[in-house]
Scaffold this active site. Structure first.
Site, PDB file in Angstrom:
ATOM      1  N   ARG A  72      36.746  29.322  51.357  1.00  0.00           N
ATOM      2  CA  ARG A  72      36.256  28.797  50.078  1.00  0.00           C
ATOM      3  C   ARG A  72      35.304  29.790  49.413  1.00  0.00           C
ATOM      4  O   ARG A  72      34.463  30.397  50.090  1.00  0.00           O
ATOM      5  CB  ARG A  72      35.554  27.448  50.293  1.00  0.00           C
ATOM      6  CG  ARG A  72      36.523  26.383  50.719  1.00  0.00           C
ATOM      7  CD  ARG A  72      35.940  24.985  50.718  1.00  0.00           C
ATOM      8  NE  ARG A  72      36.816  24.118  51.497  1.00  0.00           N
ATOM      9  CZ  ARG A  72      37.977  23.620  51.058  1.00  0.00           C
ATOM     10  NH1 ARG A  72      38.383  23.860  49.814  1.00  0.00           N
ATOM     11  NH2 ARG A  72      38.728  22.880  51.844  1.00  0.00           N
ATOM     12  N   ASP A  73      35.473  29.923  48.087  1.00  0.00           N
ATOM     13  CA  ASP A  73      34.602  30.819  47.317  1.00  0.00           C
ATOM     14  C   ASP A  73      33.171  30.289  47.365  1.00  0.00           C
ATOM     15  O   ASP A  73      32.926  29.090  47.262  1.00  0.00           O
ATOM     16  CB  ASP A  73      35.098  30.902  45.871  1.00  0.00           C
ATOM     17  CG  ASP A  73      34.507  32.086  45.130  1.00  0.00           C
ATOM     18  OD1 ASP A  73      35.276  33.012  44.795  1.00  0.00           O
ATOM     19  OD2 ASP A  73      33.282  32.084  44.877  1.00  0.00           O
ATOM     20  N   ILE A  74      32.214  31.190  47.523  1.00  0.00           N
ATOM     21  CA  ILE A  74      30.810  30.810  47.635  1.00  0.00           C
ATOM     22  C   ILE A  74      30.270  30.264  46.309  1.00  0.00           C
ATOM     23  O   ILE A  74      29.293  29.508  46.295  1.00  0.00           O
ATOM     24  CB  ILE A  74      29.977  32.033  48.117  1.00  0.00           C
ATOM     25  CG1 ILE A  74      28.704  31.597  48.787  1.00  0.00           C
ATOM     26  CG2 ILE A  74      29.702  33.014  47.003  1.00  0.00           C
ATOM     27  CD1 ILE A  74      28.023  32.698  49.591  1.00  0.00           C
ATOM     28  N   ASN A  78      42.234  39.670  40.157  1.00  0.00           N
ATOM     29  CA  ASN A  78      41.520  40.576  39.259  1.00  0.00           C
ATOM     30  C   ASN A  78      41.643  41.996  39.802  1.00  0.00           C
ATOM     31  O   ASN A  78      41.521  42.207  41.015  1.00  0.00           O
ATOM     32  CB  ASN A  78      40.040  40.186  39.169  1.00  0.00           C
ATOM     33  CG  ASN A  78      39.846  38.812  38.532  1.00  0.00           C
ATOM     34  OD1 ASN A  78      40.555  38.454  37.598  1.00  0.00           O
ATOM     35  ND2 ASN A  78      38.904  38.040  39.046  1.00  0.00           N
ATOM     36  N   GLU A 125      35.058  42.124  41.387  1.00  0.00           N
ATOM     37  CA  GLU A 125      33.712  42.391  41.920  1.00  0.00           C
ATOM     38  C   GLU A 125      33.769  42.889  43.362  1.00  0.00           C
ATOM     39  O   GLU A 125      32.983  43.735  43.763  1.00  0.00           O
ATOM     40  CB  GLU A 125      32.861  41.116  41.876  1.00  0.00           C
ATOM     41  CG  GLU A 125      32.410  40.759  40.464  1.00  0.00           C
ATOM     42  CD  GLU A 125      31.801  39.381  40.378  1.00  0.00           C
ATOM     43  OE1 GLU A 125      31.514  38.781  41.440  1.00  0.00           O
ATOM     44  OE2 GLU A 125      31.641  38.907  39.248  1.00  0.00           O
ATOM     45  N   VAL A 126      34.674  42.322  44.148  1.00  0.00           N
ATOM     46  CA  VAL A 126      34.772  42.691  45.567  1.00  0.00           C
ATOM     47  C   VAL A 126      36.062  43.486  45.763  1.00  0.00           C
ATOM     48  O   VAL A 126      37.157  42.992  45.460  1.00  0.00           O
ATOM     49  CB  VAL A 126      34.761  41.438  46.475  1.00  0.00           C
ATOM     50  CG1 VAL A 126      34.875  41.856  47.937  1.00  0.00           C
ATOM     51  CG2 VAL A 126      33.508  40.608  46.245  1.00  0.00           C
ATOM     52  N   HIS A 156      42.036  40.040  46.781  1.00  0.00           N
ATOM     53  CA  HIS A 156      41.966  38.592  47.015  1.00  0.00           C
ATOM     54  C   HIS A 156      42.696  37.850  45.920  1.00  0.00           C
ATOM     55  O   HIS A 156      42.683  38.236  44.758  1.00  0.00           O
ATOM     56  CB  HIS A 156      40.514  38.108  47.129  1.00  0.00           C
ATOM     57  CG  HIS A 156      39.610  38.620  46.057  1.00  0.00           C
ATOM     58  ND1 HIS A 156      39.103  39.904  46.075  1.00  0.00           N
ATOM     59  CD2 HIS A 156      39.134  38.038  44.941  1.00  0.00           C
ATOM     60  CE1 HIS A 156      38.338  40.075  45.012  1.00  0.00           C
ATOM     61  NE2 HIS A 156      38.345  38.965  44.291  1.00  0.00           N
ATOM     62  N   HIS A 177      42.726  34.359  44.031  1.00  0.00           N
ATOM     63  CA  HIS A 177      41.949  33.144  43.777  1.00  0.00           C
ATOM     64  C   HIS A 177      42.929  31.982  43.617  1.00  0.00           C
ATOM     65  O   HIS A 177      43.854  32.068  42.796  1.00  0.00           O
ATOM     66  CB  HIS A 177      41.172  33.244  42.461  1.00  0.00           C
ATOM     67  CG  HIS A 177      40.085  34.269  42.417  1.00  0.00           C
ATOM     68  ND1 HIS A 177      38.762  33.950  42.580  1.00  0.00           N
ATOM     69  CD2 HIS A 177      40.121  35.607  42.197  1.00  0.00           C
ATOM     70  CE1 HIS A 177      38.024  35.050  42.445  1.00  0.00           C
ATOM     71  NE2 HIS A 177      38.823  36.071  42.217  1.00  0.00           N
TER      72      HIS A 177
HETATM   73  P1  5GP Z   1      36.413  38.925  41.948  1.00  0.00           P
HETATM   74  O1  5GP Z   1      35.476  38.862  40.774  1.00  0.00           O
HETATM   75  O2  5GP Z   1      36.232  40.201  42.729  1.00  0.00           O
HETATM   76  O3  5GP Z   1      37.837  38.654  41.589  1.00  0.00           O
HETATM   77  O4  5GP Z   1      36.010  37.711  42.870  1.00  0.00           O
HETATM   78  C1  5GP Z   1      35.135  37.822  43.948  1.00  0.00           C
HETATM   79  C2  5GP Z   1      34.834  36.418  44.407  1.00  0.00           C
HETATM   80  O5  5GP Z   1      34.254  36.481  45.692  1.00  0.00           O
HETATM   81  C3  5GP Z   1      33.853  35.683  43.485  1.00  0.00           C
HETATM   82  O6  5GP Z   1      34.464  34.499  43.005  1.00  0.00           O
HETATM   83  C4  5GP Z   1      32.658  35.409  44.409  1.00  0.00           C
HETATM   84  O7  5GP Z   1      32.060  34.153  44.152  1.00  0.00           O
HETATM   85  C5  5GP Z   1      33.268  35.487  45.803  1.00  0.00           C
HETATM   86  N1  5GP Z   1      32.355  35.933  46.829  1.00  0.00           N
HETATM   87  C6  5GP Z   1      31.558  37.051  46.773  1.00  0.00           C
HETATM   88  N2  5GP Z   1      30.842  37.171  47.904  1.00  0.00           N
HETATM   89  C7  5GP Z   1      31.205  36.117  48.709  1.00  0.00           C
HETATM   90  C8  5GP Z   1      30.798  35.708  50.018  1.00  0.00           C
HETATM   91  O8  5GP Z   1      29.979  36.337  50.679  1.00  0.00           O
HETATM   92  N3  5GP Z   1      31.369  34.582  50.515  1.00  0.00           N
HETATM   93  C9  5GP Z   1      32.293  33.870  49.800  1.00  0.00           C
HETATM   94  N4  5GP Z   1      32.795  32.768  50.390  1.00  0.00           N
HETATM   95  N5  5GP Z   1      32.692  34.234  48.567  1.00  0.00           N
HETATM   96  C10 5GP Z   1      32.156  35.343  48.018  1.00  0.00           C
END
Ligand code: 5GP
Length: 120
Positions: free
Chosen positions: A30-32, A88, A96-97, A101, A103
Site C-alpha cells: 500500500r502507498d504510504i 509515471n 519520484e521513486v 512501479h 499504481h
Molecule cells: P511516483 O511519483 O514515483 O510515481 O510514486 C511514488 C509513490 O511512492 C508515491 O505515491 C509515494 O507516496 C510512494 N512512496 C514513497 N515512499 C514510500 C514508502 O517509503 N513507503 C510506501 N509504502 N510508499 C512510498
C-alpha cells in the site's frame, strides 16, 4: 547495476510496509500517501529504474505486475466499478521513486485522467 531505492528495502522487509502480495518476480504494497481508497504499488523485485529501462527479458515481470494488479483490484472489491493503473516515467511523468512501479488506484470515481492546461 541500477541504484537501489527505498523500495528495495521494502522488498526485503528491511523497512516496514503493508505488503499485500509477494512472489519471486513482484511485490505489492500500500502507498504510504494514498490518493484513493485503494492505492497499491506493484513493483518488480529486480531494480528497474523506469518503464523506459524495460528489456525483452522483463516481459514476464511486466505481465505479472499487471495480472497481480488485476487480482488485487478483484480482492479489494473495486474491479467491477473500475480502477486506474498508472506508470509515471521520469521528470515530466512525475516519477519520484526510480524503481519502476505500477499504481493501482480505485474505490471512488477518479475523475479526468489529467489536469488540463490551456494549450495542452
Ligand atoms: P511516483 O511519483 O514515483 O510515481 O510514486 C511514488 C509513490 O511512492 C508515491 O505515491 C509515494 O507516496 C510512494 N512512496 C514513497 N515512499 C514510500 C514508502 O517509503 N513507503 C510506501 N509504502 N510508499 C512510498
Amino acid at each position: 547495476m541500477p541504484e537501489e531505492t527505498i523500495f528495495s528495502k521494502i522488498i526485503c522487509k528491511e523497512i516496514p510496509a503493508d505488503i499485500v502480495y509477494q512472489d519471486e518476480l513482484v511485490t505489492a504494497f500500500r502507498d504510504i500517501n494514498p490518493q484513493a481508497p485503494t492505492h497499491v504499488l506493484i513493483i518488480p523485485n529486480r531494480v528497474i529504474p523506469t518503464v523506459d529501462d524495460l528489456e525483452e527479458a522483463d516481459e514476464p515481470t511486466i505481465g505479472r505486475m499487471v495480472r497481480v494488479a488485476m487480482t488485487i483490484a478483484r480482492d479489494e472489491g473495486i474491479a467491477d466499478d473500475g480502477y486506474r493503473l498508472i506508470v509515471n516515467c521520469r521528470e515530466h511523468g512525475g516519477q519520484e521513486v526510480y524503481h519502476l512501479h505500477l499504481h493501482l488506484m480505485g474505490g471512488r470515481p477518479l475523475g479526468p485522467m489529467l489536469l488540463r492546461k490551456d494549450g495542452l
